[in-house]
Scaffold this active site. Structure first.
Site, PDB file in Angstrom:
ATOM      1  N   GLU A 244       8.489  -9.910 -20.384  1.00 51.11           N
ATOM      2  CA  GLU A 244       7.560  -9.569 -21.333  1.00 51.11           C
ATOM      3  C   GLU A 244       6.521  -8.554 -20.854  1.00 51.11           C
ATOM      4  OE1 GLU A 244       6.311 -12.729 -23.576  1.00 51.11           O
ATOM      5  OE2 GLU A 244       8.280 -13.659 -23.978  1.00 51.11           O
TER       6      GLU A 244
ATOM      7  N   SER B 244       0.987  -1.093  -0.080  1.00 47.87           N
ATOM      8  CA  SER B 244      -0.125  -0.140  -0.128  1.00 47.87           C
ATOM      9  C   SER B 244       0.874   1.188  -0.077  1.00 47.87           C
ATOM     10  CB  SER B 244      -1.070  -0.033   1.283  1.00 47.87           C
ATOM     11  OG  SER B 244      -0.056  -0.261   2.637  1.00 47.87           O
TER      12      SER B 244
END
EC number: 3.6.5.-
Length: 241
Positions: free
Chosen positions: A193, A79
């Site tokens: 990727e 967070s």
């Protein structure tokens, strides 16, 4: 993908990972807990508490990396508004860039919202942590706190969403993102990727605006799923707010 490292320097938060339903998922040696509260102070957690724990954190991560046959990168869940998730995590990501510079780092960041804020300094912590995320994260998936509350309240008919409801919704998003890593497919065969296929510009690390990934599929409540027909066109339409 099966190795996890969990850190928590804030002793005031409940240790649900150690005593909760899913406590067996995490190895006890990989749960790091501190004795001092950062008091939601980014500078204190980043430059003081973070330096105290960084050697221990890096040592545990090194042991996990040694157990991997082919380390592709790191998935960082944190967070941005409070405590360990903002200050210590940003300090840790800096060291991950130093020690594992060629490995991909994908961040899943929970952004605070004014409607569900629990600390006045959350906007400051978010801004400071975002700067570190842009510099040391290869691809960042942003989750807006207000958006997931609205999805639970408006789309799933949950009047008072609990942390369990919110976490399960986020887990569905993470599962869809990492599906190409766990199943055969043509895209995103490995972590390297992700940035190539999702990030439009090299200077930008965030592929979508907050919670855009969760809007790609229509949600149904648990009570209506027994009688609600789920046609393919409805599943493919994005959720509008």
């Amino acid at each position: 993908m099966r190795h996890q490292q969990t850190e928590r320097q804030d002793p005031s938060q409940p240790l649900s990972r150690q005593h909760g339903t899913y406590r067996q998922i995490f190895h006890p040696e990989q749960l790091i807990t501190g004795k001092e509260d950062a008091a939601n102070n980014y500078a204190w957690g980043h430059y003081t508490i973070g330096k105290e724990f960084i050697d221990l954190l890096l040592d545990r991560i090194r042991k996990l990396a040694d157990q991997c046959t082919g380390l592709q990168g790191f998935l960082v869940f944190h967070s941005l508004g409070r405590g360990t998730g903002s200050d210590v995590t940003s300090f840790l990501m800096e060291w991950l860039s130093v020690n594992y510079g060629k490995k991909s780092k994908l961040g899943f960041s929970i952004y605070p919202a004014p409607q569900v804020s629990t600390a006045m300094v959350q906007p400051y912590n978010s801004i400071l942590t975002t700067h570190t995320t842009l510099e040391h994260s290869d691809c960042a998936f942003m989750v807006d706190n207000k958006a997931i509350y609205d999805i639970c309240h408006c789309n799933l008919d949950i009047e008072r969403p609990t942390y369990t409801n919110l976490n399960r919704l986020i887990s569905q998003i993470v599962s869809s993102i990492t599906a190409s890593l766990r199943f055969d497919g043509a895209l995103n065969v490995d972590l390297t990727e992700f940035q190539t296929n999702l990030v439009s510009y090299l200077t930008s690390t965030s592929p979508w605006p907050p919670m855009h990934q969760s809007s790609l599929q229509k949600r149904y409540t648990t009570s209506s799923c027994w009688w609600q027909r789920l046609p393919m066109p409805a599943l493919s339409l994005p959720t509008r707010w």
